[in-house]
Design a protein around this motif. Structure first.
Motif, PDB file in Angstrom:
ATOM      1  N   ARG A  10       6.481  13.470  -6.726  1.00 54.92           N
ATOM      2  CA  ARG A  10       5.314  13.109  -7.458  1.00 54.92           C
ATOM      3  C   ARG A  10       4.473  12.145  -7.291  1.00 54.92           C
ATOM      4  N   GLU A  14       0.588  12.737  -6.254  1.00 55.63           N
ATOM      5  CA  GLU A  14      -0.577  11.944  -6.961  1.00 55.63           C
ATOM      6  C   GLU A  14      -1.387  10.779  -5.791  1.00 55.63           C
ATOM      7  N   ARG A  18      -5.489  11.373  -5.189  1.00 62.20           N
ATOM      8  CA  ARG A  18      -6.320  10.196  -5.602  1.00 62.20           C
ATOM      9  C   ARG A  18      -7.255   9.972  -4.101  1.00 62.20           C
TER      10      ARG A  18
END
Length: 50
Positions: A10, A14, A18
């Motif tokens: 995770r 992420e 980004r």
């Protein structure tokens, strides 16, 4: 162990999202919205003094 693998995936996902967003926005806008850490791998080598 499965929990730590899930958490690591995770975090990786992420960070990848980004970075992709920061790359689309460009360095100046990314810095303004707080995504400058995602751009650091691109920006920091240019800022190093030789």
């Amino acid at each position: 162990m499965l929990t730590s693998i899930t958490r690591a995936w995770r975090v990786y996902r992420e960070e990848r999202e980004r970075t992709a967003l920061a790359n689309r926005l460009g360095p100046h806008i990314a810095r303004d919205v707080g995504l400058d850490a995602a751009m650091s791998h691109r920006v920091l080598p240019a800022l190093r003094s030789h």
